[in-house]
Write a protein that holds these residues in place. Sequence first.
Motif, PDB file in Angstrom:
ATOM      1  N   GLY A 285      -5.957   3.165  -5.811  1.00  0.00           N
ATOM      2  CA  GLY A 285      -6.095   3.539  -4.402  1.00  0.00           C
ATOM      3  C   GLY A 285      -6.708   2.120  -3.705  1.00  0.00           C
ATOM      4  O   GLY A 285      -6.641   1.510  -2.630  1.00  0.00           O
ATOM      5  N   ILE A 286      -7.810   1.392  -4.626  1.00  0.00           N
ATOM      6  CA  ILE A 286      -8.660   0.363  -4.153  1.00  0.00           C
ATOM      7  C   ILE A 286      -7.630  -0.913  -3.820  1.00  0.00           C
ATOM      8  O   ILE A 286      -7.836  -1.303  -2.663  1.00  0.00           O
ATOM      9  N   ASN A 287      -6.815  -0.895  -4.484  1.00  0.00           N
ATOM     10  CA  ASN A 287      -5.801  -2.068  -4.357  1.00  0.00           C
ATOM     11  C   ASN A 287      -4.905  -1.861  -2.963  1.00  0.00           C
ATOM     12  O   ASN A 287      -4.850  -2.877  -2.459  1.00  0.00           O
ATOM     13  N   LEU A 288      -4.641  -0.814  -2.683  1.00  0.00           N
ATOM     14  CA  LEU A 288      -3.910  -0.511  -1.669  1.00  0.00           C
ATOM     15  C   LEU A 288      -4.490  -0.534  -0.563  1.00  0.00           C
ATOM     16  O   LEU A 288      -4.285  -1.258   0.492  1.00  0.00           O
ATOM     17  N   VAL A 289      -5.895  -0.187  -0.386  1.00  0.00           N
ATOM     18  CA  VAL A 289      -6.649  -0.421   0.764  1.00  0.00           C
ATOM     19  C   VAL A 289      -6.870  -1.624   0.983  1.00  0.00           C
ATOM     20  O   VAL A 289      -6.581  -2.250   2.113  1.00  0.00           O
ATOM     21  N   ILE A 290      -7.143  -2.611  -0.123  1.00  0.00           N
ATOM     22  CA  ILE A 290      -7.282  -4.094   0.138  1.00  0.00           C
ATOM     23  C   ILE A 290      -6.171  -4.838   0.545  1.00  0.00           C
ATOM     24  O   ILE A 290      -6.140  -5.515   1.581  1.00  0.00           O
ATOM     25  N   VAL A 291      -4.906  -4.381   0.118  1.00  0.00           N
ATOM     26  CA  VAL A 291      -3.801  -4.921   0.448  1.00  0.00           C
ATOM     27  C   VAL A 291      -3.555  -4.827   2.043  1.00  0.00           C
ATOM     28  O   VAL A 291      -3.190  -5.644   2.896  1.00  0.00           O
ATOM     29  N   GLY A 292      -3.718  -3.454   2.287  1.00  0.00           N
ATOM     30  CA  GLY A 292      -3.378  -2.984   3.437  1.00  0.00           C
ATOM     31  C   GLY A 292      -4.579  -3.595   4.354  1.00  0.00           C
ATOM     32  O   GLY A 292      -3.791  -4.365   5.759  1.00  0.00           O
ATOM     33  N   THR A 293      -5.778  -4.025   4.238  1.00  0.00           N
ATOM     34  CA  THR A 293      -6.556  -4.654   5.079  1.00  0.00           C
ATOM     35  C   THR A 293      -6.035  -6.117   5.218  1.00  0.00           C
ATOM     36  O   THR A 293      -6.083  -6.619   6.173  1.00  0.00           O
ATOM     37  N   ILE A 294      -5.600  -6.676   4.243  1.00  0.00           N
ATOM     38  CA  ILE A 294      -5.386  -8.144   4.194  1.00  0.00           C
ATOM     39  C   ILE A 294      -3.900  -8.135   4.911  1.00  0.00           C
ATOM     40  O   ILE A 294      -3.968  -9.250   5.907  1.00  0.00           O
ATOM     41  N   VAL A 295      -3.133  -7.271   4.757  1.00  0.00           N
ATOM     42  CA  VAL A 295      -1.774  -7.487   5.884  1.00  0.00           C
ATOM     43  C   VAL A 295      -2.120  -7.561   7.121  1.00  0.00           C
ATOM     44  O   VAL A 295      -1.494  -8.171   7.954  1.00  0.00           O
ATOM     45  N   MET A 296      -3.081  -6.526   7.445  1.00  0.00           N
ATOM     46  CA  MET A 296      -3.413  -6.095   8.980  1.00  0.00           C
ATOM     47  C   MET A 296      -4.291  -7.522   9.273  1.00  0.00           C
ATOM     48  O   MET A 296      -3.799  -7.999  10.579  1.00  0.00           O
ATOM     49  N   VAL A 297      -5.364  -7.972   8.557  1.00  0.00           N
ATOM     50  CA  VAL A 297      -6.118  -9.142   9.065  1.00  0.00           C
ATOM     51  C   VAL A 297      -4.936 -10.310   9.213  1.00  0.00           C
ATOM     52  O   VAL A 297      -4.963 -11.074  10.197  1.00  0.00           O
TER      53      VAL A 297
END
Lengths: 314, 306
Positions: A285-297
């Motif tokens: 879950g955390i990995n997914l949130v982090i990756v999503g954040t970074i792709v968006m950034v």
Amino acid sequence: MLRKYALKRLLVAVPSLLIASVIVFSLARLIPGDVVTLMMEENQYAQDLDEMRAKLGLDRPIYAQYVEWMGRIARGDLGQSLYTGKPVLRELAWRLPVSLELGAVALVFAVLIGIPIGVVAAVRQDTLRDYVARSGAILGLSVPGFWLGTLVVVLPAIYFGWSPPIEFTRLDDDPWRHVAQFLLPGFLLGVASAASIMRLTRTQLLEVLRQDYVRTAWSKGLAEPRVVLKHSLKNALIPVVTVLGIQIAQILSGTVIFESIFGLPGMGRFLFDAITERDYPVIQGINLVIVGTIVMVNLVVDVAYAWLDPRIRY
Amino acid sequence: MARPIEVEQVERWAVGRARPGALRRAVAGAGRFCRRKPLGAFGGLVVLALVLAAAFAERIAPYEFDAQIPDARLVPPGAEFWFGTDNVSRDIFSRIVFGARVSVTVGFSTVLLAALLAATVGITSGYFRGRYDIVVQRIVDAWQSFPYLIIILSLLAVLGPGMLNTILALSILTAAANSRVIRSATLSVVENPYIEAARAMGSGHVRIMARHILPNVAPTIVVVATISLGGVILAESALSFLGYGVPPPHPSWGGMLSGSGRTYMYKAPWMAIWPGVAISLVVFGFNMLGDALRDVLDPRLRGGAR
């Protein structure tokens, strides 16, 4: 034109996100079988192997698992912690802001330190100040943050009997102390990023300062601050914007370490605890949130780049 | 394991391929390198010291890394124990010297493995282009969008901690970043007429890539590998600090700063200071050497986002 580019860039982000989700999804499938047994026996996550497999979502064909997993995520269900049984999303809802605050403080420090020093180093190229700044930057990239963090906690305690607070203060309890507790870890976390930003600012500004239009500005008789800050720096900073995306990823990495050292209950600490407990749904879950954040950034950074510099069109 | 990149070897790249009798030129080149890049030469010296410490740890260190010396618990630094002793009566200087072995092993194996992977991915991606390139680059993108520490910790949570797994996880990540640079170097090499000539003479893809492209992107591969070394050693120490890198009793510098020792650091600050000094110095050396190498070998890479 810009809208078209933004749309195109968004389309490119989708496959990146999908591939990243496959990587995150695959993580739990790499767990060796004996570890699953260990998880059952040591942590008592399940009664028997079948239940354990079901909890990890390993009991169905792999493509079905992926589709189901993605479906749940689309509905905002990131799974449940094996350890506490709480939904990962609810836990993240209050932990993510802590990490974001820490990251924001670090980024502010990185920019406030990195850009001015980079400008001075470029304008005074090959002087003592330049050498000090450049060596300092490499030093900043070399000194491990976790060591600085350890020293800052340990040394003042020995010599002055003072140590940074390691109890978390919530915003509604004491707003000033809440912000203050982020300053020290944020500064230390921002040091390495400041060094990267300083180096890039320097090289970019040096390049711009050699351009014809800058010579024109000089020959018009403009004062140095005006030439450097108004005419040159604006163009030099455009590439610096793009590395902010990379820096944000670096800073997120650092939260794991600094939240552990300074006792901040953020997402990095949550991840570290989950790894210790072998709590795979939380890790995913955390990995997914982090990756999503970074792709968006990165998406925002790329579009901002195109907006700042109209010459850029891919 | 990779041999250290010494100044002579480096200069040999810069002045062209080594020919018989080129020794004198190489020495002269090394002298020139030291004059033009004093900080790079200093970095090379630190790296050399690290490699020597790793190779001859038994001769240099006065004690074994796990030897518990009677009546020498938490002794401050002094004539007998240069860096002091720790909470279980071990000589910290000896542990630092043996720790060099961990850093060298992890650092060089990771970078070598990463260079192999990155060269394969980067060269094929830049050579074939088209659909293959697009797919490969999207996968590289996805890997790069993970913060390194988070994906490696997650990987190690799955694979289990240990030196081999640390090397594997670190090299995959390093390779992703380095393949980008090698790909762009390949893209410009492919444009050269001699590639077309080789193709016209009937050379196959593998031959063109191995005989014509690889030698021309080799300096780039060496530079990105050297530059990544510092980062890899830093990452290993961070992982060991968190307890997921090299397991005890092997003395990893990062590991020496973590775990049970932390509570004793208030009484014995030297336990907290020396391992960090060692990490900083070595990473600083690699960064300095890498920067100087880049300027000499591949000035196009200057101003990269790092």
